[in-house]
Structure formats: structure tokens, C-alpha cells
Enzyme design. Structure first.
Site, mmCIF file in Angstrom:
data_model
loop_
_atom_site.group_PDB
_atom_site.id
_atom_site.type_symbol
_atom_site.label_atom_id
_atom_site.label_comp_id
_atom_site.label_asym_id
_atom_site.label_seq_id
_atom_site.Cartn_x
_atom_site.Cartn_y
_atom_site.Cartn_z
ATOM 1 N N GLU A 151 12.196 -5.549 -4.970
ATOM 2 C CA GLU A 151 11.051 -5.537 -5.895
ATOM 3 C C GLU A 151 9.817 -5.050 -5.154
ATOM 4 O O GLU A 151 9.678 -5.248 -3.954
ATOM 5 C CB GLU A 151 10.829 -6.930 -6.492
ATOM 6 N N HIS A 254 -8.904 -0.497 1.730
ATOM 7 C CA HIS A 254 -10.044 -1.400 1.544
ATOM 8 C C HIS A 254 -10.097 -2.386 2.696
ATOM 9 O O HIS A 254 -9.170 -3.176 2.870
ATOM 10 C CB HIS A 254 -9.931 -2.140 0.214
ATOM 11 N N CYS A 263 4.165 -11.619 1.085
ATOM 12 C CA CYS A 263 5.001 -10.485 1.499
ATOM 13 C C CYS A 263 4.605 -9.869 2.834
ATOM 14 O O CYS A 263 5.393 -9.845 3.774
ATOM 15 C CB CYS A 263 4.967 -9.402 0.433
HETATM 16 C C1 UDX Z 1 2.598 -6.789 -1.786
HETATM 17 C C2 UDX Z 1 3.074 -5.354 -2.114
HETATM 18 O O1 UDX Z 1 1.980 -4.589 -2.575
HETATM 19 C C3 UDX Z 1 4.210 -5.367 -3.071
HETATM 20 O O2 UDX Z 1 4.695 -4.054 -3.272
HETATM 21 C C4 UDX Z 1 5.311 -6.242 -2.485
HETATM 22 O O3 UDX Z 1 6.414 -6.268 -3.304
HETATM 23 C C5 UDX Z 1 4.782 -7.639 -2.230
HETATM 24 O O4 UDX Z 1 3.685 -7.563 -1.354
HETATM 25 P P1 UDX Z 1 1.006 -8.613 -2.869
HETATM 26 O O5 UDX Z 1 1.289 -9.431 -1.637
HETATM 27 O O6 UDX Z 1 1.085 -9.280 -4.189
HETATM 28 O O7 UDX Z 1 2.005 -7.367 -2.943
HETATM 29 O O8 UDX Z 1 -0.476 -8.051 -2.743
HETATM 30 P P2 UDX Z 1 -1.238 -6.705 -2.380
HETATM 31 O O9 UDX Z 1 -2.086 -6.324 -3.526
HETATM 32 O O10 UDX Z 1 -0.326 -5.683 -1.854
HETATM 33 O O11 UDX Z 1 -2.213 -7.239 -1.228
HETATM 34 C C6 UDX Z 1 -1.713 -7.852 -0.046
HETATM 35 C C7 UDX Z 1 -2.844 -8.297 0.873
HETATM 36 O O12 UDX Z 1 -3.509 -7.184 1.439
HETATM 37 C C8 UDX Z 1 -3.950 -9.102 0.193
HETATM 38 O O13 UDX Z 1 -4.385 -10.120 1.075
HETATM 39 C C9 UDX Z 1 -5.050 -8.096 -0.058
HETATM 40 O O14 UDX Z 1 -6.326 -8.675 -0.165
HETATM 41 C C10 UDX Z 1 -4.905 -7.229 1.179
HETATM 42 N N1 UDX Z 1 -5.377 -5.857 0.995
HETATM 43 C C11 UDX Z 1 -4.734 -5.003 0.147
HETATM 44 C C12 UDX Z 1 -6.467 -5.405 1.732
HETATM 45 O O15 UDX Z 1 -7.071 -6.160 2.508
HETATM 46 N N2 UDX Z 1 -6.862 -4.102 1.595
HETATM 47 C C13 UDX Z 1 -6.240 -3.240 0.761
HETATM 48 O O16 UDX Z 1 -6.654 -2.081 0.718
HETATM 49 C C14 UDX Z 1 -5.143 -3.694 0.018
#
Ligand code: UDX
Length: 445
Positions: A151, A254, A263
Site C-alpha cells: 500500500e 517541505h 511508515c
Molecule cells: C507515508 C507514505 O507517503 C505512504 O506512501 C506510505 O504508504 C506510508 O508512509 P504517511 O506516513 O501517512 O505516508 O505520511 P506522509 O504524508 O508521507 O508524511 C510522512 C512524514 O514526513 C510526516 O511527518 C510529514 O510531516 C513529513 N514530511 C512529508 C515532511 O516533513 N516534508 C515533506 O515534504 C513531506
């Protein structure tokens, strides 16, 4: 087609509900009787926009039901999705005991041809383990296939990710199993979503390599942000300039207080572990893990600098979840931040739109929980934005300023334009933007 989804946690629930929405008849199984009872009452144990509606709709339509009884649910199903937890063991490896237990139950109840699908993120080689266990337990009485179908759901936009994925990855050894998967995902195929058909090991690897790469991208921009502060550059402009290069792309650039969640931290550690088990070193992943620890550690000194010391200060912390639109606190960077603030002698007034109950047991007892951002700001010496909740992008700055003893915002997610906040009379400190903006008539950082 009848489908059984084992594990009604985040992945299992979203997968089950969406497949029911595709017209499948889905039974969601979980051994947690309280969770199943709540689901039967229509109560969703997790916060995910839109999920409650599609669960309710499909339960009403008779396509989605929940049970604690694994054996009959397996016996009825053509396809069994394994979506149970794979929590990290102390050494960083994934604990596969729940996956193994489900495989045993499938072997015990293999009454006709079944496709067994691993949905949880599992180490490369788990498919083979599942195959072995099912074969041993079934005594080779029936044919079955093991498929890897990772997923890629992001919390907070999981439904969108399910209905409009960039790709569907299917790892299988036989065409018969692939055909069952294509039938299940027929609506996505019809919508033109690309399918990657691979062997089981490649499919398992795709998940780890993708998450490892995304974590690398985040850590990369976090390191760039630190450098920007040192050289007088603005990371937001730098990220935009980088992201317009199609080979780089604007997403996941970001900067912030580090990645958290269920994850990325777990998967990056698992990649390092898998490499080690094969006598290799994945040096970039090691560096990403290191960078993510360091960025988290940089935040409290940064806040301390902006507050001019933390002893005796009151800090309003906005956002506790690991990211916006979720109540998930797993590995949230807000945890070490709040701990660090309290350890340095600050009082913390915290608010999160969804995660307060989840946060309570994880944060120091001294934290005061507030009912909104303004309540948190009342009497505080400044605000720290720790999570990118959309509602924190549109704070009424004038009202906020009047509630604070000092007009200070430390924005660890760069939600604001420095000029706008300065114009509202705030001293504003953000990430990777060297020009800390002075309050009108105020002092510089
Ligand atoms: C992630 C993956 O995106 C997804 O494909 C996988 O299946 C599960 O893990 P998720 O953990 O729900 O999803 O969140 P995501 O939106 O990817 O963000 C993960 C972390 O990275 C968060 O703490 C977020 O704040 C941080 N993040 C994300 C950043 O600091 N900068 C970014 O540009 C993107």
C-alpha cells in the site's frame, strides 16, 4: 468476489472499505473484540477524512461486515489480504509474528484456491515465509498463491490515494494470481492507473525503496534548510527552484522538524537492517536516519533561541500529530520537542485538532491541553507550530497577538509568509529562512 481482510487497523480498514466500494463482498477481521464491536456500531477507531462515510455506506449495502472469527472468513474468501501490524522489534527488524499467525490460520482453513496477499509493509522474503507456512499447515491439499501488493496510502488522504494511486504494484508468481488481483482492482485498471506486475521480491522491494527515497527527499531538504540558514538563503525559494526541474519534482521538499509516522521511520530502519542482513551497507539510508535524528534535536535549541531561554517560559505548542489531518502520534517530532521544552523548564500549553487523547500518555504529565489554538496562546510567551494542520495556516493573527504576552511565532512548518506575520506585529522564526523577521518596533532574533 468474496474478500477477507485480516487486521482492521489503518491499512486493513481503508483497504476493506474501498474494496467493498469497488463492489467486492468484504469481511474485515480483527482479534480485538472491542474494535469489532465499535465498527459494527459504525464507530471508526481512527481519524481519516471520508472513511466513516464509505464504511457506513458499504455496511448498509451489505458489502462490508466485521467479525472476530477468522476461520469462517478465510474459508468463504477467494482472496485474503493480510493487513496486520508489523511493529518494529527493539533491533529495528519488523515483528512478523502476527503475519505468521494469519498464514497459519489460512493454511488451516484452505478449503479451495485462494490468493493470499500481503498488504502490510513486510521485509523482502516475507512472501516466501507466508508461502511456506500456508503450505506446511495445509499439507499441500489445495492450490494457493501468495501475492505482494504494497500500500502507498498517506494518512489523511488515504481514500484519495486508494482511488487515485500513481500505480498499483502486484508481485506474484502465477498468471492465475495476477488475474485475481486484476479483477479486484478492475475499477483502477479501467481508470487508466498503471499496474506494475513483478515477482514477489521486487514488489516488496518497491515499497521499501519508494519510502526510503521519499524519506531521503525530506531529509535532503531539511539539511538544505539548515544550510540556507547559515548562508542567508530562503529554503522555500530554493525548494521551488529545485522542484521545477521535472527530474526532481516539487513534492516532499517541505522542510520541517523531521519525518515521523508509522511508515518512514520504521521503513528506513528496516531498509538499513535488510541491507545489513545481506552483508551490505545502504549508506544513504544510514545518513537519512542520522539526519532525521539531528533535525529533531535542532528544534528545541531553535525554540530556546527565539524565546530567549526556556526556563520559566510558557510555550503554546500548536499541533502534536506527526502531520496534519491525522490523530496519529507515532514517532511524531512533536514528542521530543515537547519533552525538550518541559525538560528545559518551560510550561507547555498544547493543542491539536485530533491527537490530544493519543498524545496524553506519550507526553510529560505537566503539559496543559487546550481546546483550540487561541486557548493555548492565552498567557503564553509565544507560539510554536509543530504540525502542518491546515487550520494553523489561517490563524487570526491580531487575536493571537492579544492573547500572548509576547508576539512570537516559531513556525517549524513554514506555514506563513514572514512579511505577513511581521506586518501583524510578530517576531517570526521559521525553518531555513535566515531572515528572522523582527516584530514591528521589536528586537531582532
Ligand atoms: C507515508 C507514505 O507517503 C505512504 O506512501 C506510505 O504508504 C506510508 O508512509 P504517511 O506516513 O501517512 O505516508 O505520511 P506522509 O504524508 O508521507 O508524511 C510522512 C512524514 O514526513 C510526516 O511527518 C510529514 O510531516 C513529513 N514530511 C512529508 C515532511 O516533513 N516534508 C515533506 O515534504 C513531506
Amino acid at each position: 468476489m468474496k474478500i477477507c481482510v485480516v487486521g482492521s487497523g489503518y491499512v486493513g480498514l481503508v483497504t476493506g472499505a474501498c474494496l467493498a466500494d469497488f463492489g467486492m463482498t468484504v469481511t474485515g477481521v480483527d482479534k480485538d473484540a472491542d474494535k469489532i464491536a465499535a465498527l459494527e456500531r459504525g464507530e471508526i477507531p481512527i481519524y481519516e477524512p471520508g472513511l466513516e462515510e464509505i464504511v457506513e455506506k458499504n455496511v448498509r449495502a451489505g458489502r462490508l461486515s466485521f467479525t472476530t472469527e477468522l476461520a469462517p472468513a478465510i474459508r468463504e474468501a477467494r482472496a485474503v489480504f493480510i493487513a496486520v501490524g508489523t511493529p518494529p522489534l527493539p533491533d529495528g527488524r519488523a515483528d512478523l509474528s502476527f503475519v505468521r499467525q494469519v498464514a497459519e490460520a489460512i493454511g488451516d482453513n484452505l478449503n479451495d484456491y485462494k490468493v493470499v496477499i500481503t498488504k502490510s509493509t513486510v521485509p523482502v522474503g516475507t512472501g516466501q515465509m507466508v508461502e511456506r507456512v500456508v503450505r506446511e499447515r495445509s499439507g499441500g491439499s489445495q492450490e494457493f498463491a501468495v501475492v505482494s501488493n504494497p500500500e502507498f496510502l498517506r494518512e489523511g488522504s488515504a481514500l484519495e490515494d486508494f482511488y487515485r494511486p500513481d500505480r498499483v504494484v502486484i508481485g506474484a508468481r502465477t498468471q492465475r494470481a495476477v488475474d485475481v488481483m486484476l479483477e479486484i482492482y478492475a475499477p483502477l485498471k479501467a481508470a487508466g492507473v498503471p499496474f506494475v506486475i513483478a515477482n514477489v521480491e521486487s514488489s516488496e522491494m518497491i515499497k521499501y525503496a519508494s519510502n526510503g527515497f521519499l524519506a531521503t527527499k525530506i531529509s535532503f531538504i531539511n539539511e538544505v534548510a539548515e544550510l540556507c540558514e547559515a548562508v542567508g538563503a530562503d529554503v522555500e525559494v530554493v525548494a521551488r527552484g529545485m522542484g521545477l526541474d521535472n527530474r526532481i519534482g516539487p513534492k516532499f521538499l517541505h522542510p520541517g522538524p523531521g519525518f515521523g509516522g508509522s511508515c518512514f521511520p520504521k521503513d528506513t530502519r528496516a531498509v538499513a537492517q535488510i541491507a545489513e542482513e545481506h552483508g551490505l551497507r545502504f549508506a544513504i539510508i544510514d545518513a537519512v536516519l542520522d539526519a532525521n535524528e539531528r533535525v529533531k534535536q535542532r528544534m528545541v535549541p531553535k525554540i530556546a533561541g527565539a524565546f530567549d531561554g526556556l526556563e520559566g517560559r510558557t510555550v503554546a505548542v500548536l499541533g502534536l500529530a506527526f502531520k496534519g489531518d491525522t490523530d496519529d502520534m507515532r514517532e511524531s517530532p512533536a514528542i521530543p520537542i515537547v519533552e525538550g521544552l518541559v525538560a528545559a523548564g518551560a510550561r507547555v500549553r498544547a493543542f491539536d485538532p485530533a491527537a490530544i487523547e493519543q498524545a496524553r500518555p506519550l507526553l510529560p504529565e505537566a503539559v496543559t491541553y487546550c481546546y483550540d489554538a487561541y486557548d493555548a496562546a492565552r498567557g503564553a510567551d509565544g507560539v510554536v507550530i509543530a504540525t502542518e494542520w491546515n487550520q494553523f495556516r489561517a490563524l487570526e493573527l491580531e487575536r493571537l497577538r492579544q492573547l500572548l504576552t509576547r508576539p512570537l511565532i516559531v513556525d517549524l512548518r513554514n506555514l506563513y509568509e514572514p512579511e505577513r506575520v511581521a506586518a501583524a506585529g510578530f517576531h517570526y522564526v521559521s525553518v531555513g529562512r535566515s531572515q528572522a523577521t523582527p516584530a514591528v518596533g521589536g528586537e531582532r532574533a
